[in-house]
Design a protein around this motif. Structure first.
Motif, PDB file in Angstrom:
ATOM      1  N   LEU A  19       0.820  -1.202   0.000  1.00 17.57           N
ATOM      2  CA  LEU A  19       0.000   0.000   0.000  1.00 17.57           C
ATOM      3  C   LEU A  19       0.859   1.258   0.000  1.00 17.57           C
ATOM      4  O   LEU A  19       0.507   2.252  -0.591  1.00 17.57           O
ATOM      5  CB  LEU A  19      -0.926  -0.004   1.221  1.00 17.57           C
ATOM      6  N   ASP A  20       1.976   1.210   0.689  1.00 17.17           N
ATOM      7  CA  ASP A  20       2.869   2.360   0.790  1.00 17.17           C
ATOM      8  C   ASP A  20       4.264   1.915   0.388  1.00 17.17           C
ATOM      9  O   ASP A  20       4.898   1.115   1.082  1.00 17.17           O
ATOM     10  CB  ASP A  20       2.861   2.912   2.220  1.00 17.17           C
ATOM     11  N   LEU A  21       4.737   2.403  -0.753  1.00 15.56           N
ATOM     12  CA  LEU A  21       6.043   1.973  -1.254  1.00 15.56           C
ATOM     13  C   LEU A  21       7.163   2.405  -0.326  1.00 15.56           C
ATOM     14  O   LEU A  21       8.117   1.656  -0.089  1.00 15.56           O
ATOM     15  CB  LEU A  21       6.262   2.539  -2.659  1.00 15.56           C
ATOM     16  N   MET A  22       7.074   3.610   0.227  1.00 16.13           N
ATOM     17  CA  MET A  22       8.112   4.093   1.134  1.00 16.13           C
ATOM     18  C   MET A  22       8.188   3.222   2.378  1.00 16.13           C
ATOM     19  O   MET A  22       9.282   2.841   2.828  1.00 16.13           O
ATOM     20  CB  MET A  22       7.819   5.546   1.511  1.00 16.13           C
ATOM     21  N   ALA A  23       7.015   2.880   2.962  1.00 15.78           N
ATOM     22  CA  ALA A  23       7.010   2.035   4.158  1.00 15.78           C
ATOM     23  C   ALA A  23       7.566   0.652   3.848  1.00 15.78           C
ATOM     24  O   ALA A  23       8.295   0.065   4.650  1.00 15.78           O
ATOM     25  CB  ALA A  23       5.589   1.927   4.715  1.00 15.78           C
ATOM     26  N   ALA A  24       7.235   0.114   2.673  1.00 11.48           N
ATOM     27  CA  ALA A  24       7.751  -1.206   2.294  1.00 11.48           C
ATOM     28  C   ALA A  24       9.264  -1.170   2.126  1.00 11.48           C
ATOM     29  O   ALA A  24       9.973  -2.096   2.544  1.00 11.48           O
ATOM     30  CB  ALA A  24       7.081  -1.670   1.000  1.00 11.48           C
ATOM     31  N   LEU A  25       9.799  -0.095   1.530  1.00 14.12           N
ATOM     32  CA  LEU A  25      11.249   0.017   1.361  1.00 14.12           C
ATOM     33  C   LEU A  25      11.953   0.152   2.704  1.00 14.12           C
ATOM     34  O   LEU A  25      12.997  -0.480   2.940  1.00 14.12           O
ATOM     35  CB  LEU A  25      11.578   1.218   0.472  1.00 14.12           C
ATOM     36  N   GLU A  26      11.374   0.977   3.593  1.00 16.55           N
ATOM     37  CA  GLU A  26      11.989   1.142   4.915  1.00 16.55           C
ATOM     38  C   GLU A  26      11.994  -0.169   5.689  1.00 16.55           C
ATOM     39  O   GLU A  26      12.983  -0.520   6.337  1.00 16.55           O
ATOM     40  CB  GLU A  26      11.229   2.222   5.692  1.00 16.55           C
ATOM     41  N   SER A  27      10.890  -0.918   5.619  1.00 15.36           N
ATOM     42  CA  SER A  27      10.834  -2.209   6.305  1.00 15.36           C
ATOM     43  C   SER A  27      11.831  -3.187   5.702  1.00 15.36           C
ATOM     44  O   SER A  27      12.470  -3.967   6.422  1.00 15.36           O
ATOM     45  CB  SER A  27       9.416  -2.781   6.218  1.00 15.36           C
ATOM     46  N   SER A  28      11.992  -3.145   4.393  1.00 13.72           N
ATOM     47  CA  SER A  28      12.944  -4.047   3.740  1.00 13.72           C
ATOM     48  C   SER A  28      14.372  -3.735   4.149  1.00 13.72           C
ATOM     49  O   SER A  28      15.172  -4.637   4.408  1.00 13.72           O
ATOM     50  CB  SER A  28      12.791  -3.943   2.217  1.00 13.72           C
TER      51      SER A  28
END
Length: 367
Positions: free
Chosen positions: A241-250
């Motif tokens: 849903l949120d690309l930035m949140a997914a990148l930070e989690s990765s």
């Protein structure tokens, strides 16, 4: 390794006899088709449509199917008479930098082995020339009934050849990329760069086919009559849903995984233990029926707990004994030190020491 083709490399006017061997091998697990009701093998038979009977391999030939469906027979003799110089020769046509070759063109890989002692010198010459020029050789060769394109390069002390697709066999990536209008922010690119840096590099030798290993375990278990291992249930990936949140989690997960690998595994909880007490003596004092110990430490403790009268008497008695052997001043000093150690008053100790010294001196005169 068994050779699959014999011929020569044509390098200008130089001819290098070589043998072509496969440079790769497949480790995939192959299966047979069976009849599920009784386990019988399913086999394919080659049947002639006109006679409706099975034919042998010796009766089978080649033919080209025309547009109208008619068959045009082609024999091995027809193919051997083709006017091409690459029937038994790998003909080098150019030398180019390796980055000029599109990886999409690369196919099967082969090793070129020198055939016999006379081929050793020209084989080594071509290998060293490729090394020093930092280039690869583009060649044509015929294999399995068709002319092919190849790339020769140095691998260790050997010359390898990669089969290449012809340029017109590589499709253009039309309609593959997403439609235009998508924008990527700098912050997203920064996080993507951080994720790539965190994941870092890997040694390709450490990678292995986990699927093949799992299939082999299943086969071994069923062959021995055991229950096959069950697959682990993995959580289904959620929608991004949120690309930035997914990148930070990765990035965070990759860093934690890398830190765990560098530390040698997951950290364990520390166990707190109380330290044992230090022993003051090598031997523990004995206690019998509540009586005082006869050890040195017990004697000192008993002396400290003694009554003041007894201590005074003892000090006076000791002063008598030591008066003969030492002067009065020495006796006074000892008595003062003992009375001070027993926690008495300093002035009282000095008075006691002086009176004791006077009595000792008068007794010596009377004697």
């Amino acid at each position: 390794m068994r050779s699959i083709w014999n011929g020569a490399i044509s390098f200008g006017l130089v001819s290098i006899p070589i043998k072509l061997v496969n440079a790769t091998e497949s480790h995939s697990v192959s299966f047979r088709q069976i009849h599920t009701e009784d386990g019988g093998r399913i086999r394919y038979r080659k049947v002639c449509e006109l006679e409706d009977r099975e034919v042998t391999q010796a009766e089978i030939g080649k033919a080209y199917e025309d547009a109208d469906g008619s068959m045009i027979p082609i024999t091995d003799e027809d193919l051997s008479q083709l006017p091409i110089p690459t029937a038994r020769t790998i003909e080098i046509v150019a030398f180019v930098p390796e980055d000029r070759i599109d990886p999409l063109q690369m196919g099967s890989a082969y090793y070129l082995a020198a055939s016999g002692a006379p081929a050793a010198k020209p084989y080594t010459l071509l290998r060293e020339a490729l090394k020093r020029s930092n280039r690869v050789a583009i060649a044509k060769f015929a294999l399995r009934g068709r002319e092919r394109l190849g790339m020769l390069r140095v691998v260790g002390d050997a010359i390898a050849m990669h089969g290449l697709l012809w340029p017109d066999e590589v499709r253009a990536p039309e309609g593959v990329a997403p439609e235009s209008g998508v924008t990527v922010r700098d912050q997203e690119l920064d996080l993507a760069d951080a994720l790539m840096d965190t994941l870092g590099e890997i040694d390709l030798d450490d990678l292995h086919d986990e699927y093949r290993e799992a299939v082999e375990e299943v086969v071994a278990a069923k062959a021995s009559g055991e229950k096959p291992p069950e697959a682990r249930e993995e959580a289904a990936p959620g929608k991004v849903l949120d690309l930035m949140a997914a990148l930070e989690s990765s990035v965070r997960a990759a860093r934690e995984s890398r830190d765990g690998e560098e530390a040698g595994g997951p950290a364990e909880e520390a166990e707190v233990r109380s330290l044992p007490r230090r022993k003051t003596s090598s031997r523990a004092p004995k206690e019998t029926g509540g009586k005082k110990s006869t050890s040195t430490a017990a004697k000192k403790a008993a002396a400290k707990r003694a009554e003041p009268k007894k201590s005074t008497a003892k000090s006076a008695g000791s002063a008598k004994k030591t008066a003969v052997r030492s002067p009065a001043k020495g006796t006074a000093k000892k008595a003062t030190a003992r009375s001070t150690a027993r926690g008495g008053d300093k002035d009282a100790a000095k008075g006691t020491a002086k009176s004791t010294a006077k009595k000792t001196a008068s007794r010596r005169r009377s004697a």
